[in-house]
Enzyme design. Structure first.
Site, short mmCIF file in Angstrom:
data_model
loop_
_atom_site.label_atom_id
_atom_site.label_comp_id
_atom_site.label_asym_id
_atom_site.label_seq_id
_atom_site.Cartn_x
_atom_site.Cartn_y
_atom_site.Cartn_z
N ASN A 10 0.87 -1.18 0.00
CA ASN A 10 0.00 0.00 0.00
C ASN A 10 0.91 1.22 0.00
O ASN A 10 1.53 1.53 1.02
CB ASN A 10 -0.89 -0.03 1.25
CG ASN A 10 -1.73 1.24 1.39
OD1 ASN A 10 -1.77 2.07 0.47
ND2 ASN A 10 -2.39 1.40 2.52
N LYS A 12 0.11 4.27 -0.19
CA LYS A 12 -0.49 5.46 0.45
C LYS A 12 -0.22 6.69 -0.43
O LYS A 12 -0.27 6.55 -1.65
CB LYS A 12 0.03 5.59 1.88
CG LYS A 12 -0.17 4.28 2.68
CD LYS A 12 0.10 4.43 4.14
CE LYS A 12 -0.15 3.08 4.83
NZ LYS A 12 0.01 3.13 6.27
N HIS A 93 -9.42 1.24 4.89
CA HIS A 93 -8.16 1.43 5.61
C HIS A 93 -8.40 2.36 6.81
O HIS A 93 -9.17 3.31 6.71
CB HIS A 93 -7.09 2.02 4.68
CG HIS A 93 -5.73 1.94 5.29
ND1 HIS A 93 -5.30 2.80 6.26
CD2 HIS A 93 -4.72 1.06 5.09
CE1 HIS A 93 -4.07 2.46 6.63
NE2 HIS A 93 -3.69 1.41 5.93
N GLU A 95 -6.73 4.67 8.00
CA GLU A 95 -6.44 6.09 7.76
C GLU A 95 -7.63 6.78 7.12
O GLU A 95 -7.82 7.99 7.28
CB GLU A 95 -5.16 6.22 6.89
CG GLU A 95 -3.92 5.90 7.72
CD GLU A 95 -2.74 5.37 6.94
OE1 GLU A 95 -2.71 5.50 5.70
OE2 GLU A 95 -1.82 4.81 7.59
N GLU A 164 -5.27 -4.91 10.50
CA GLU A 164 -4.23 -3.91 10.70
C GLU A 164 -4.50 -3.17 12.01
O GLU A 164 -5.29 -2.20 12.03
CB GLU A 164 -4.22 -2.89 9.56
CG GLU A 164 -3.94 -3.49 8.20
CD GLU A 164 -3.33 -2.47 7.24
OE1 GLU A 164 -2.25 -2.74 6.72
OE2 GLU A 164 -3.93 -1.40 7.05
N GLY A 170 2.91 2.01 10.89
CA GLY A 170 3.94 3.05 10.80
C GLY A 170 4.67 3.33 12.11
O GLY A 170 5.37 4.34 12.23
N SER A 209 3.57 -2.36 10.25
CA SER A 209 5.02 -2.47 10.51
C SER A 209 5.61 -3.82 10.11
O SER A 209 6.50 -4.35 10.78
CB SER A 209 5.34 -2.16 11.98
OG SER A 209 5.03 -0.81 12.27
P1 13P Z 1 3.23 0.22 7.56
O1 13P Z 1 3.68 -1.09 6.96
O2 13P Z 1 3.98 1.39 7.06
O3 13P Z 1 3.15 0.13 9.06
O4 13P Z 1 1.71 0.45 7.05
C1 13P Z 1 0.79 -0.58 7.18
C2 13P Z 1 -0.43 -0.20 6.44
O5 13P Z 1 -1.18 0.68 6.84
C3 13P Z 1 -0.70 -0.89 5.18
O6 13P Z 1 -1.98 -0.61 4.71
#
Ligand code: 13P
Length: 250
Positions: A10, A12, A93, A95, A164, A170, A209
């Site tokens: 992803n 982002k 997601h 976010e 997740e 992150g 992560s």
């Molecule tokens: P990270 O791997 O950067 O922690 O992000 C995970 C994520 O949100 C994937 O959709």
């Protein structure tokens, strides 16, 4: 039953024209791991160029609108994603659930819109840190699933779930293997109850992560059928060892 693992990146809000070379590198290296499905979900504006650059390699979106078309300024429909060359999309997601206030019902509608167009869907769920600290992670995630799982009677397109934990995204923090096992086991049970005959085959990805250093341990956990990878998917150098770990996990 061991399912073929899916490792999806992803990106982002990362990725410009210059980064197409990285997508090409990841696609080329992934062809050496036919035992793993690999995909990249890139910013919408890169989808068409990415899909042209790596024919046959799965490129996806990161979100989709639930409506077929209409007065929705700035939004992108499932048919538009498909038209640009995407074959999958992420929905729900954290976010977006957080910053765009997306509800479970909206996530479900997005999943149904995408599946109805033939796009595969990675549907994300996950708890906040306070919820885990209160010991309520499993019921919270199951309630999210109950609200967001799509009707499967209208499409054969593939559904995958990504667990997740919000506090792991992150941050470099990762749940223990037993915490992941508990959650993935609970999700599996919910999927088999909800989709008799299909629930055993729906892949459950872990996200948050995932790095080359922890991927093998995560892939060894029961009911972990792959990973949704953020930061470490931005370069072939970090991403391909994760794909290799998935291949090693069989
Ligand atoms: P990270 O791997 O950067 O922690 O992000 C995970 C994520 O949100 C994937 O959709």
């Amino acid at each position: 039953m061991a399912l073929k693992k899916l490792v999806a990146g992803n990106w982002k809000m990362h990725g410009l024209s210059n980064d197409l070379a990285e997508i090409e590198a990841i696609a080329a290296a992934s062809s050496e791991y036919p035992e793993v499905d690999v995909a990249l979900c890139v910013p919408a504006i890169l989808i068409e160029r990415a899909a042209r650059a790596v024919p046959g390699f799965p490129i996806g979106g990161q979100d989709v609108h639930h409506a077929e078309k209409g007065a929705h300024t700035g939004c992108i429909s499932a048919r538009m994603l498909l038209d640009a060359g995407a074959v999958l999309t992420i929905v729900g997601h954290s976010e977006r659930r957080d910053a765009q206030r997306e509800s479970d019902a909206e996530v479900r509608a997005k999943a149904e819109a995408a599946l109805g167009c033939g796009l595969s869907v990675i549907l994300c769920v996950g708890e906040m840190l306070e919820v885990r600290e209160q010991g309520a992670a499993v019921p919270t995630v199951l309630a999210q699933l109950d609200g967001s799982l799509p009707d499967r009677s209208t499409s054969d397109a593939e559904l995958a779930i990504a667990y997740e934990p919000v506090w792991a995204i992150g941050t470099g923090k990762v749940p223990t293997p037993s915490e992941i096992a508990e959650m993935h086991g609970a999700i599996r049970k919910r999927l088999t109850d909800r989709y008799p005959g299909e629930g055993e085959r729906i892949r459950i990805l872990y996200g948050g992560s995932v790095k080359p250093s922890n991927a093998a341990e995560i892939f060894a956990v029961p009911n972990v059928d792959g990973a949704l990878v953020g930061g470490a998917s931005l370069s072939a150098g970090d991403f391909m060892p994760i794909v290799a770990a998935a291949a090693g996990a069989g």
